[in-house]
Scaffold this motif. Sequence first.
Motif, PDB file in Angstrom:
ATOM      1  N   SER A 154     -39.152  46.264  26.287  1.00 21.73           N
ATOM      2  CA  SER A 154     -37.985  45.923  25.997  1.00 21.73           C
ATOM      3  C   SER A 154     -37.558  45.151  27.076  1.00 21.73           C
ATOM      4  O   SER A 154     -38.082  44.658  27.975  1.00 21.73           O
ATOM      5  CB  SER A 154     -37.694  47.562  27.024  1.00 21.73           C
ATOM      6  N   SER A 192     -35.146  46.502  22.669  1.00 25.70           N
ATOM      7  CA  SER A 192     -36.726  47.016  22.678  1.00 25.70           C
ATOM      8  C   SER A 192     -36.570  46.823  21.490  1.00 25.70           C
ATOM      9  O   SER A 192     -36.299  46.728  20.366  1.00 25.70           O
ATOM     10  CB  SER A 192     -36.381  48.819  22.850  1.00 25.70           C
ATOM     11  N   PHE A 206     -32.512  48.508  18.962  1.00 27.79           N
ATOM     12  CA  PHE A 206     -34.584  48.836  19.296  1.00 27.79           C
ATOM     13  C   PHE A 206     -33.913  47.838  17.653  1.00 27.79           C
ATOM     14  O   PHE A 206     -33.710  48.175  16.873  1.00 27.79           O
ATOM     15  CB  PHE A 206     -34.796  49.850  18.624  1.00 27.79           C
TER      16      PHE A 206
END
Length: 233
Positions: free
Chosen positions: A31, A186, A137
């Motif tokens: 991340s 991330s 994500f």
Amino acid sequence: MENDSFFREHGMNLTMQDDYIAVCARRPLYSMSSAFIGGGSRYHTIWVNRQVDPSYHADEPAQEMRAWLAAKQLDPLETCGMMTAANVSDVAIRFLREQTFQLAVLITAGVGNAVRAGKELNSEKCSQTGTINLILFVGGSLSPAAMINALMVATEAKTAALSTLGVTDDEGELATGTTTDSVVISTTQEKWGCHHEYAGLATPLGAAIGKEVYHAVTVAVERERTSLRKQRL
């Protein structure tokens, strides 16, 4: 939610409670983040967006947040943690699957303290509540430069959405964000056909991030506006 297969496919679990949203992963994801808990460049297995009262105050917010996480049995050392005074139930979530990457975007938006970058702020404005939290994500392999590209694009898309929505600062100028916005990207770092060296708007990945964040911010702000109207009735 359109489709939560992203989380299932990558061994992740999305939990939505009255006062927080949490995503937990079986294995760490790399991340980059501005979050006040677990910020910087590191690995995480937990991502939390916690709702607090607009009057929230703590002498040591980070310490208080870590204690809160521990009480929820969420390891503070593994967590990317954010706070917001916006209703987390108004979260906007979007998913996208392409040949070389996947995306999951979670955004909450409070714009009560909207500001415009480049202008001097007074201390009273800086203490007001209102936060736009962006959680991205990516299923795919990204270079560090691509991750920074992605954060830039996400921020630009946020500002574009605020402009379209007509969100302004106290002086009526179009806002670029709030005083306490936070963002995290991330990545699974799994190759989906290619390794992404770049993620600017000229790339398929960057263009997709821009589109999905733009739409999610739009939905989140509109939901917040609806919630505020209902509270005034």
